[in-house]
Design a protein around this motif. Sequence first.
Motif, PDB file in Angstrom:
ATOM      1  N   LEU A  56       0.823  -1.208   0.000  1.00 55.25           N
ATOM      2  CA  LEU A  56       0.000   0.000   0.000  1.00 55.25           C
ATOM      3  C   LEU A  56       0.866   1.271   0.000  1.00 55.25           C
ATOM      4  N   GLN A  58       3.077   2.889   2.029  1.00 58.62           N
ATOM      5  CA  GLN A  58       3.058   3.857   3.124  1.00 58.62           C
ATOM      6  C   GLN A  58       4.184   3.555   4.117  1.00 58.62           C
ATOM      7  N   LEU A  69       6.057  -6.241   8.635  1.00 58.94           N
ATOM      8  CA  LEU A  69       4.696  -5.751   8.853  1.00 58.94           C
ATOM      9  C   LEU A  69       4.582  -4.311   8.364  1.00 58.94           C
ATOM     10  N   PHE A  70       3.343  -3.927   8.062  1.00 57.61           N
ATOM     11  CA  PHE A  70       3.034  -2.518   7.818  1.00 57.61           C
ATOM     12  C   PHE A  70       1.735  -2.207   8.538  1.00 57.61           C
ATOM     13  N   GLU A  71       1.261  -0.967   8.444  1.00 60.14           N
ATOM     14  CA  GLU A  71       0.097  -0.448   9.182  1.00 60.14           C
ATOM     15  C   GLU A  71       0.496  -0.200  10.639  1.00 60.14           C
ATOM     16  N   ALA A  74      -1.230  -2.316  13.314  1.00 58.60           N
ATOM     17  CA  ALA A  74      -0.776  -3.711  13.377  1.00 58.60           C
ATOM     18  C   ALA A  74       0.608  -3.809  13.999  1.00 58.60           C
ATOM     19  N   PHE A 102      -8.769  -0.415  17.698  1.00 57.81           N
ATOM     20  CA  PHE A 102      -9.610  -0.408  16.498  1.00 57.81           C
ATOM     21  C   PHE A 102     -10.521   0.820  16.484  1.00 57.81           C
ATOM     22  N   LEU A 105      -8.585   3.882  15.316  1.00 59.45           N
ATOM     23  CA  LEU A 105      -8.212   3.866  13.899  1.00 59.45           C
ATOM     24  C   LEU A 105      -9.409   3.896  12.971  1.00 59.45           C
ATOM     25  N   SER A 106     -10.482   3.267  13.394  1.00 60.86           N
ATOM     26  CA  SER A 106     -11.590   3.026  12.477  1.00 60.86           C
ATOM     27  C   SER A 106     -12.718   4.043  12.648  1.00 60.86           C
TER      28      SER A 106
ATOM     29  N   GLY B  73     -14.044  -4.552  13.834  1.00 53.68           N
ATOM     30  CA  GLY B  73     -12.695  -5.115  13.701  1.00 53.68           C
ATOM     31  C   GLY B  73     -12.276  -5.832  14.972  1.00 53.68           C
ATOM     32  N   VAL B  98      -3.470 -10.238  11.018  1.00 47.53           N
ATOM     33  CA  VAL B  98      -3.926  -9.097  11.829  1.00 47.53           C
ATOM     34  C   VAL B  98      -3.602  -7.783  11.106  1.00 47.53           C
ATOM     35  N   MET B  99      -2.421  -7.748  10.503  1.00 45.88           N
ATOM     36  CA  MET B  99      -2.001  -6.567   9.742  1.00 45.88           C
ATOM     37  C   MET B  99      -3.001  -6.235   8.638  1.00 45.88           C
ATOM     38  N   TRP B 100      -3.477  -7.240   7.933  1.00 49.55           N
ATOM     39  CA  TRP B 100      -4.425  -6.976   6.848  1.00 49.55           C
ATOM     40  C   TRP B 100      -5.784  -6.539   7.381  1.00 49.55           C
ATOM     41  N   MET B 101      -6.133  -6.967   8.593  1.00 47.83           N
ATOM     42  CA  MET B 101      -7.357  -6.433   9.207  1.00 47.83           C
ATOM     43  C   MET B 101      -7.212  -4.928   9.402  1.00 47.83           C
ATOM     44  N   PHE B 102      -6.077  -4.525   9.975  1.00 46.79           N
ATOM     45  CA  PHE B 102      -5.846  -3.094  10.194  1.00 46.79           C
ATOM     46  C   PHE B 102      -5.770  -2.360   8.856  1.00 46.79           C
ATOM     47  N   ALA B 103      -5.130  -2.959   7.862  1.00 44.72           N
ATOM     48  CA  ALA B 103      -5.019  -2.300   6.556  1.00 44.72           C
ATOM     49  C   ALA B 103      -6.396  -2.070   5.944  1.00 44.72           C
ATOM     50  N   LEU B 105      -9.256  -1.726   7.509  1.00 48.10           N
ATOM     51  CA  LEU B 105     -10.044  -0.748   8.271  1.00 48.10           C
ATOM     52  C   LEU B 105      -9.446   0.648   8.231  1.00 48.10           C
ATOM     53  N   SER B 106      -8.135   0.724   8.186  1.00 52.87           N
ATOM     54  CA  SER B 106      -7.467   2.000   8.397  1.00 52.87           C
ATOM     55  C   SER B 106      -7.048   2.658   7.088  1.00 52.87           C
ATOM     56  N   THR B 107      -6.757   1.857   6.076  1.00 52.01           N
ATOM     57  CA  THR B 107      -6.271   2.424   4.810  1.00 52.01           C
ATOM     58  C   THR B 107      -7.274   2.259   3.667  1.00 52.01           C
ATOM     59  N   VAL B 108      -7.904   1.100   3.569  1.00 53.99           N
ATOM     60  CA  VAL B 108      -8.801   0.859   2.425  1.00 53.99           C
ATOM     61  C   VAL B 108     -10.205   1.409   2.692  1.00 53.99           C
ATOM     62  N   GLU B 109     -10.704   1.227   3.897  1.00 56.89           N
ATOM     63  CA  GLU B 109     -12.097   1.598   4.158  1.00 56.89           C
ATOM     64  C   GLU B 109     -12.378   3.106   4.177  1.00 56.89           C
ATOM     65  N   ARG B 142      -6.026   2.897  -3.909  1.00 56.44           N
ATOM     66  CA  ARG B 142      -6.029   1.725  -3.008  1.00 56.44           C
ATOM     67  C   ARG B 142      -6.413   0.450  -3.735  1.00 56.44           C
TER      68      ARG B 142
END
Lengths: 215, 215
Positions: A56, A58, A69-71, A74, A102, A105-106, B73, B98-103, B105-109, B142
């Motif tokens: 992504l 970033q 890892l990223f984000e 996370a 969450f 962030l969300s 999340g 877990v990282m993709w969950m955050f991605a 919610l935080s970057t894509v959504e 994204r």
Amino acid sequence: MTITITAFESSPDRGRGLARDMRVRWALEEVGQPYEVRLVSFAAMKQPAHLALNPLGQIPTYEEGDLTLFESGAIVFHIAERFPGLLPTDANARARAVMWMFAALSTVEPPIVDADIVSYAERGKSWQDERRAMVNERIRVRLSELSAHLGDADWLDGAFSAADIIMVHTLRRLEGSALLEDYPNLVAYIARAEARPAYQRAFAAQRAVWEAAAT
Amino acid sequence: MTITITAFESSPDRGRGLARDMRVRWALEEVGQPYEVRLVSFAAMKQPAHLALNPLGQIPTYEEGDLTLFESGAIVFHIAERFPGLLPTDANARARAVMWMFAALSTVEPPIVDADIVSYAERGKSWQDERRAMVNERIRVRLSELSAHLGDADWLDGAFSAADIIMVHTLRRLEGSALLEDYPNLVAYIARAEARPAYQRAFAAQRAVWEAAAT
């Protein structure tokens, strides 16, 4: 194993510690882990070498042995799981701390980031002020709810946790705004966090990057 | 212990399964856990009884014994930690899920939700189309990055995980849009997820709520 993170070579916040590497630096300082930093430019973030770490494009990223890892959420969560001090040991309290990560962030962060989008991407638009008022109203709803939840407590849910790192850092984008100052307990919450030695070490480290870039 | 979640009494998506209780229903179906649902109106969400469950006044919430959680999340993550099937056992693969969950919610959504804000909150504004184009461009960035990452893979990172629940549900708000159809592998990714029996049971359950409300 060496921990290496990435951060902006020249942060658009001019050393105010608003970029998301600050969250990771702060978490690492709280748990007492040293780390190395690789600086990346805006152009490099979208190049193959960095996209291999984060598709992504970033910052921050986190490398430790064969884990990448990223984000920031996370990464802070991983640090909190890997080293003691940032998550409660009681299972329910731990689940609630993760919940507040969450939530920050969300639910809390998106309108706050949107206010920044209004400032830089909608500059000069005839409708910028109208949009800003709409976004500020969404932020105000969240600040009101958060302020009511926090009340006189020091932290979001019992002891200081990874959730406070994410929430405080999210709220910091509003520092100095009239919007935030309507909620003295949130202003005090941020100040309490900023007084932590780990926060101050992390802030100084990111600040030094900006100062080096600016000279 | 009985698991009880909250959902909209009358969902604004008219039964399309876009409200965030869908994520929790889907996760519970994937791990084979029964659950009860308490329906709340928009007005009730901001009343003390619901704010005691979620101070941010949103659905879904999750109650199980003396644990109460909010934020989809966090709830999906809790379900994935509590019951087997939604997170890898390998530590690094688990951290990446877990990282993709955050991605998600935080970057894509956020830009995808912003497109909905353009549609309902900015309806009738002279600048609605201009804003929509700006938001769509952020979404496109994204989707391009996500599409490049996914390639020919079935899921985000190895086996199906909690991250795919969050990501697919996030992308579903774009279903039918030209924006999404530019990325056939993302369309196929969503379809693959929607074909899962657990998804279908969850979808039918939320759909039934809408149909009951509409009659």
